[in-house]
Design an enzyme around this catalytic site. Structure first.
Site, PDB file in Angstrom:
ATOM      1  N   GLY A   8       3.661  -7.338 -14.951  1.00  0.00           N
ATOM      2  CA  GLY A   8       2.605  -8.327 -15.199  1.00  0.00           C
ATOM      3  C   GLY A   8       2.156  -8.258 -16.642  1.00  0.00           C
ATOM      4  O   GLY A   8       1.503  -7.300 -17.053  1.00  0.00           O
ATOM      5  N   ASP A  33       7.661  -9.125 -16.886  1.00  0.00           N
ATOM      6  CA  ASP A  33       7.056 -10.261 -16.183  1.00  0.00           C
ATOM      7  C   ASP A  33       8.166 -11.185 -15.710  1.00  0.00           C
ATOM      8  O   ASP A  33       9.228 -11.279 -16.325  1.00  0.00           O
ATOM      9  CB  ASP A  33       6.116 -11.015 -17.134  1.00  0.00           C
ATOM     10  CG  ASP A  33       5.045 -11.802 -16.399  1.00  0.00           C
ATOM     11  OD1 ASP A  33       3.858 -11.447 -16.512  1.00  0.00           O
ATOM     12  OD2 ASP A  33       5.398 -12.782 -15.690  1.00  0.00           O
ATOM     13  N   SER A 127      -4.519  -4.218 -11.383  1.00  0.00           N
ATOM     14  CA  SER A 127      -5.286  -5.438 -11.108  1.00  0.00           C
ATOM     15  C   SER A 127      -6.344  -5.144 -10.049  1.00  0.00           C
ATOM     16  O   SER A 127      -6.147  -4.288  -9.191  1.00  0.00           O
ATOM     17  CB  SER A 127      -4.373  -6.567 -10.643  1.00  0.00           C
ATOM     18  OG  SER A 127      -3.245  -6.088  -9.969  1.00  0.00           O
ATOM     19  N   GLU A 161     -12.694  -9.824 -21.901  1.00  0.00           N
ATOM     20  CA  GLU A 161     -11.912 -10.651 -22.824  1.00  0.00           C
ATOM     21  C   GLU A 161     -12.743 -10.973 -24.065  1.00  0.00           C
ATOM     22  O   GLU A 161     -13.962 -11.082 -23.996  1.00  0.00           O
ATOM     23  CB  GLU A 161     -11.452 -11.919 -22.116  1.00  0.00           C
ATOM     24  CG  GLU A 161     -10.321 -11.607 -21.177  1.00  0.00           C
ATOM     25  CD  GLU A 161      -9.953 -12.787 -20.315  1.00  0.00           C
ATOM     26  OE1 GLU A 161     -10.011 -13.921 -20.802  1.00  0.00           O
ATOM     27  OE2 GLU A 161      -9.612 -12.553 -19.148  1.00  0.00           O
ATOM     28  N   PHE A 222     -22.301  -6.175  -9.898  1.00  0.00           N
ATOM     29  CA  PHE A 222     -23.582  -5.856 -10.566  1.00  0.00           C
ATOM     30  C   PHE A 222     -23.746  -6.682 -11.840  1.00  0.00           C
ATOM     31  O   PHE A 222     -24.821  -7.194 -12.135  1.00  0.00           O
ATOM     32  CB  PHE A 222     -23.639  -4.369 -10.941  1.00  0.00           C
ATOM     33  CG  PHE A 222     -24.109  -3.448  -9.848  1.00  0.00           C
ATOM     34  CD1 PHE A 222     -23.558  -3.507  -8.576  1.00  0.00           C
ATOM     35  CD2 PHE A 222     -25.094  -2.506 -10.098  1.00  0.00           C
ATOM     36  CE1 PHE A 222     -23.983  -2.647  -7.571  1.00  0.00           C
ATOM     37  CE2 PHE A 222     -25.528  -1.640  -9.090  1.00  0.00           C
ATOM     38  CZ  PHE A 222     -24.971  -1.705  -7.825  1.00  0.00           C
ATOM     39  N   CYS A 272     -12.613 -12.800 -13.064  1.00  0.00           N
ATOM     40  CA  CYS A 272     -12.988 -11.668 -12.197  1.00  0.00           C
ATOM     41  C   CYS A 272     -14.233 -11.867 -11.345  1.00  0.00           C
ATOM     42  O   CYS A 272     -14.207 -11.586 -10.150  1.00  0.00           O
ATOM     43  CB  CYS A 272     -13.196 -10.416 -13.048  1.00  0.00           C
ATOM     44  SG  CYS A 272     -11.680  -9.778 -13.732  1.00  0.00           S
ATOM     45  N   ARG A 342     -10.097 -19.629 -17.145  1.00  0.00           N
ATOM     46  CA  ARG A 342     -10.112 -19.395 -15.703  1.00  0.00           C
ATOM     47  C   ARG A 342     -11.562 -19.352 -15.188  1.00  0.00           C
ATOM     48  O   ARG A 342     -12.380 -18.608 -15.708  1.00  0.00           O
ATOM     49  CB  ARG A 342      -9.361 -18.094 -15.376  1.00  0.00           C
ATOM     50  CG  ARG A 342      -7.865 -18.227 -15.679  1.00  0.00           C
ATOM     51  CD  ARG A 342      -7.095 -16.947 -15.426  1.00  0.00           C
ATOM     52  NE  ARG A 342      -7.472 -15.886 -16.339  1.00  0.00           N
ATOM     53  CZ  ARG A 342      -6.982 -14.654 -16.273  1.00  0.00           C
ATOM     54  NH1 ARG A 342      -6.107 -14.337 -15.334  1.00  0.00           N
ATOM     55  NH2 ARG A 342      -7.363 -13.737 -17.144  1.00  0.00           N
TER      56      ARG A 342
END
Ligand code: UDX
Ligand code: UDX
Ligand code: ADP
Length: 480
Positions: A8, A33, A127, A161, A222, A272, A342
């Site tokens: 990945g 990948d 992941s 990111e 959190f 996420c 995303r």
């Protein structure tokens, strides 16, 4: 020489492995990948992801001890440690649809590892996955192992990111979970010795497998909860005349609470937060804990509320209709310093405005037209499948144009929505922008980055999240 292979080459696998290669010259790292285009990009001067500092790290190690390849099986076969960092989308069909993680890519990676391995290996879950995934993976590996020994570790990644390289160089902590057996402890120590090349020992935490898996879901829950808390307060601030930045500052100076991650916004995005909370909710429900599930669900509900509240405010302020009006969208990425879209709040805001028949002109310094069009026509949760495996080929949304300049985007527009906090949006020539817009001209600042008073002096009607409303906005209340 220890050999590492990472399955990945995405936002997590790519940067993490590049930093391991940089910090551990004695280790050979291969990132593999199934996506040929992604690997080609990693081997070119135009990396597939935009991340400050990443180019530099890759340039220093690529071809020396860092390799990008589509030959997945060869590199897994050769590796001592295999990291798995593949997609874990939210299920869209069947049991747990809309909540549970779809482990298809994970399972196929695990079966392939079992298939090609001829020597003992440590398999590392990188992941984010539901608690007890390691157990499932362990079963797949041991039932197909042909006598080879696998040790499963959970080593969740906490990088954010936009600051990935900084976070990897200087992490708050590295977390490694493993089986509480002599073989498990040895595997944990082996992985620990990799990170110990640059991370101080006291910051490398070791736990059992389940704690490591759950810690990642909990940390993201959190963090997201803090944003939903401050966003919930922002609605109350607008209703009462308090100022969310003053409130957040006052709250954050309490050392028990702390000052970070308290910026009110149009909503949180990213690959996420929502996915991990949905996962957490599903796990709670499966374990007979509906009250706990409800508690975490509320974090997502407030996030959705914040996005629709923003859209309602825009429409209500402009005489209850944006039909055929040009609205400029400044920023589409889910946060600044990334090209990643995303789960960006911009998708929901744009779709809300399109629902009211607006014409959108979108500018983001790092997101391509192709990506924006794909995002605006994709079904919920489909984004998390490798591009070549995405179920629908999206159509272009006709009322959307994507431009490469903020002045072009705002020309002749009725209103501007600032949806990403890019630094360059702070220093635009707003007088020039105002002169070229329809009047009355509106700015809806979803990130609190512009000086609202200065813009009001120019003539704009300004909405800032969680701040006192202009007389205009008060006269045009948004109905939920
Ligand atoms: C997050 C976690 O921070 C990271 O530890 C984990 O490994 C992956 O998920 P990421 O999604 O990359 O990282 O970015 P993050 O900085 O956490 O921001 C997430 C979203 O919250 C963004 O949309 C951001 O704009 C928003 N946000 C963040 C706010 O609205 N207000 C804040 O105060 C902070
Ligand atoms: C609180 C606020 O801390 C203080 O700033 C405010 O001025 C008044 O209210 P107090 O109620 O005296 O102070 O005590 P606090 O230490 O905050 O504890 C409140 C409750 O939370 C206690 O029952 C405590 O046992 C519980 N608690 C606290 C936990 O269960 N877990 C914790 O981690 C901390
Ligand atoms: P993250 O943000 O977690 O890094 P990404 O979606 O950016 O997630 O990256 C996941 C990568 O995993 C994609 O590039 C995808 O092509 C790759 N991938 C998924 N399944 C497999 C597999 N079985 N073998 C190799 N690569 C895979």
């Amino acid at each position: 020489m220890v050999k590492i292979c990472c399955i990945g080459a995405g936002y997590v696998g790519g940067p993490t492995m590049a930093v391991i290669a940089l910090k551990c010259p004695s280790i050979e790292v291969a990132v593999v990948d199934i996506s040929v285009s992604r690997i080609t990009a990693w081997n070119s001067d135009q990396l597939p992801i935009y991340e400050p500092g990443l180019d530099d790290v890759v340039k220093q190690c690529r071809g020396k001890n860092l390799f990008f390849s589509t030959d997945v099986e060869k590199h897994v076969f050769e590796a001592d440690i295999v990291f798995v960092s593949v997609n874990t989308p939210t299920k869209t069909q069947g049991l747990g649809a809309g909540k549970a993680a779809d482990l298809t890519y994970w399972e196929s990676a695990a079966r392939m590892i079992a298939d090609v391995s001829k020597s003992d290996k440590i398999v590392v879950e990188k992941s984010t996955v539901p608690v007890k995934t390691a157990e499932a993976i362990e079963k797949i590996l041991t039932h197909n192992s042909k006598g080879i020994k696998f040790q499963i570790l959970s080593n969740p990644e906490f990088l954010a990111e936009g600051t990935a390289i900084k976070d990897l160089f200087n992490p708050d902590r590295v977390l490694i979970g493993g089986r509480e057996t002599p073989e498990g402890f040895t595997a944990v120590q082996t992985l620990k010795s990799v990170y110990a090349h640059w991370v101080p020992e006291e910051r490398i935490l070791t736990t059992n497998l389940w704690s490591a898996e759950l810690s990642k879901l909990a940390a993201n829950a959190f963090l997201a909860q803090r944003i939903s808390s401050v966003n919930a307060m922002s609605a109350l601030c607008e209703a009462t005349g308090a100022n969310i930045q003053q409130v957040a500052y006052s709250v954050g100076t309490d050392s028990r609470i702390g000052p970070k991650f308290l910026n009110a916004s149009v909503g949180f995005g990213g690959s996420c937060f929502q996915k991990d909370i949905l996962n957490l909710v599903y796990i709670c429900e499966c374990n007979g804990l509906p009250e706990v599930a409800e508690y975490w669900k509320q974090v997502i509900k407030i996030n959705d509320y914040q996005k629709s509240r923003f859209v309602n405010r825009v429409v209500a302020s402009m005489f209850n209709t944006v039909s055929n009006k040009k609205i400029a969208i400044l920023g589409f990425a889910f946060k600044k310093d990334t090209g990643d879209t995303r789960e960006t709040p911009a998708i929901d805001v744009c779709q809300g405005l399109l629902g009211d028949k607006a014409n959108l002109s979108i500018f983001d310094p790092q997101v391509t037209e192709d990506q924006i069009q794909r995002d605006l026509s994709m079904n919920k949760f489909d984004w998390d499948h490798p591009i070549h495996l995405q179920p629908t080929s999206p159509t272009t949304v006709k009322k959307v144009s994507v431009v490469w300049d903020a002045y072009e985007a705002t020309k002749d527009a009725h209103g501007i929505c600032i949806l990403t906090e890019w630094d360059e949006f702070k220093t635009l020539d707003y007088q020039k922008i105002y002169d070229n817009m329809q009047k009355p001209a509106f700015v809806f600042d979803g990130r609190n980055i512009v000086d609202a008073d200065k813009l009001r002096e120019i003539g704009f009607i300004v909405y800032s999240i969680g701040k006192q409303l202009d007389a205009w906005l008060k006269d045009m209340p948004a109905v939920a």
